[in-house]
Design an enzyme around this catalytic site. Structure first.
Site: not given
Lengths: 355, 355
Positions: A99, A166, A190
């Site tokens: 990511w 992030d 999440k």
């Protein structure tokens, strides 16, 4: 059979949030209409957004001068929105996984990108520690939790430039010093809501400093100016996010979430370290509390499929490791009860006894 | 009291879709997990996306060589994605309202934009008809239905360049000749699903012709290559969209949707034209079947608030006209039953008798 949801994302949400959302889908606030068919400009929906923003600020102790946005598109869209809005000349990125790398790739189209450090050479099993962030970088970008590899930055770093993070997979799992960041973003799926909404915390006065044209929808200022209502926002995911925020507050806030995360992670890592059949994959000091990754010990390697079947038969869901690393991954987000972690530990112990 | 949902968007959905989605949120497919907490890569979710794509293609008779995508971000994000992906030198736009204008504004950052015609001078009460589309335009962009003003392009145009259309508010309300378009897109929250998902129909071989760098998430090719799974898609809205697509098919497809839309619109326009207290605002030949806009006749102007109260007391919801034009707007999307339109007509007739 009771299911224990270890999915990496979208992932477990508090049962109250699920039931309340289902109820609102049948009838929102006694309006006689479904949450799916009310206007985002309805009198009853504005308070949902307002309370979600207020709880974000309260739970994370966000200082004055920051805005909280709820956008569509996913964290992956933020990978290009961040440089669009903040990268004038040079940006620094810490490469801690896929990511982080994707975020870095998007930034390269906008200016000079410095990868200050990377753990790619060891399949990202640790978080690099010794590096220098260029003092003239517009920002330093980090990924605080790396779902695929099970590593986590469990404390806010001290660096000499503003940070952008992030926090898709560990938001609300610990207190954050938001003042160190000019932007914190994440997909909600999440620790917060079903997929379809992205949260962005942005420091207002950090905007407006780039010279390029920013397409309207990619400009954070657009969404600040309209209170996340420039276009139709994802109503159902935002409603569910509010229910989760209320739940977090009722449970005792992010400090209590951190206590529980530490307790659950300690339990499971202790079993991984004790059980001769399993081995943790992440460096001890960087072990994630959110995603606990492990593999079969080399001498039991051929039993991987057997353990997967054994655990699945006992109600474990989503424990298969990411396809790029293999093995197992137990994601233990905020809503994961201790009992489910214990159920997985019981599986590991029973399986050990059988062999 | 029964509510009649005339919201312009998010808006009415079939009751079956609402109930089925609420059920899946409590337990998806008997999995013991909520639709909100399953992985988008779960074995059970891929068939949801696959069937939704297949039904899109079947219901709209989409030719070979086109892809159907489900993205986050909203149609407003498409306003910049369209020129990012298709505008190399010159694009032509038909200015039929605020949404068309917003689409045009985004394109201007990417190349030459020709406004071929505009009805702005009459507050967009009609769709311009006499214009020439430059033969060297990369595409001609239209907004097929203009929710705010109640005008609609009810047939596919014949022009000499490939078309791109924002069909947010009339998709699935009539058959389309998709072969005339290289791209058709729209927010789902009118005729398809709750807000949070955008559909894009794109002609594969129309891509790859621009020379600029396109950020990964803004590149349609990214999403084609990954079957809308490049990042986590909005799972709940996609699931609801599938239920609506099944419902449309079960009702008889887009031809039946068009028959019903025409029937409902004819009923309501007939009453507007007959009732001395009300006046339709859109040009007769361009009247939308989706959004039926009307105001009080000049001599009854002061009764506007009274009629709003009168109708609201009788269960009408969302009939206030857009703040930029005032008056009333009855949005009659696919899921709107004839009975609700009749209930509104009854209101108008009763109100007329009182005055």
């Amino acid at each position: 059979m009771k299911k224990h949801n270890f999915n990496a994302g979208p992932s477990i949400l508090p049962r109250e949030v699920i039931e309340d959302t289902a109820k609102a889908i049948l009838d929102f606030n006694g309006s006689g209409l479904s949450l799916m068919e009310i206007s985002h400009r309805a009198k009853d929906f504005q308070p949902v957004v307002d309370e979600a923003v207020a709880l974000f600020k309260e739970l994370l102790n966000i200082p004055e001068g920051y805005s909280v946005l709820f956008l569509g598109g996913g964290a992956s869209l933020e990978f290009c929105m961040v440089p669009f809005n903040f990268l004038e000349k040079k940006a620094a990125y810490l490469n801690t996984g896929v990511w982080a790398k994707k975020a870095m790739k998007e930034a390269k189209a906008f200016g000079e990108v410095v990868e200050v450090a990377s753990s790619a050479e060891s399949t990202y099993t640790y978080i690099p520690k010794d590096y220098t962030v260029p003092a003239d970088a517009d920002y330093f970008h980090i990924t605080t939790n790396n779902t695929i590899y099970g590593t986590e930055l469990k404390e806010d770093l001290d660096v000499n430039v503003p940070m952008i993070a992030d926090m898709s997979s560990d938001i609300f799992s610990r207190p954050i010093d938001v003042s160190k960041y000019i932007c914190i973003y994440g997909g909600a799926q999440k620790n917060l809501a079903p997929s379809g909404v992205t949260f962005v915390i942005v420091k207002n006065d950090a905007l407006g400093k780039v010279s390029r044209y920013i397409p309207t929808m990619l400009n954070y200022q657009t969404h600040i100016d309209s209170g996340s209502m420039f276009n139709t926002p994802p109503v159902v995911p935002i409603y569910a996010a509010l229910q989760t925020l209320r739940w977090i507050k009722a449970q005792g806030g992010v400090k209590e979430m951190e206590r529980r995360a530490t307790e659950k992670a300690d339990m499971l890592y202790a079993e991984i370290d004790r059980n001769k059949m399993f081995v943790g994959t992440a460096a001890q000091e960087d072990r994630s509390r959110m995603n606990i990754c492990f593999v079969m010990a080399p001498e039991y390697k051929e039993l991987e499929a057997d353990f997967m079947k054994f655990a699945t038969e006992r109600g474990m869901v989503g424990i298969k490791g990411h396809r790029s690393v293999g093995g197992f991954r137990a994601s233990c987000y905020n809503a994961m009860p201790k009992e489910s972690v214990q159920a997985l530990i019981d599986c590991m112990q029973e399986f050990e006894k059988l062999h």
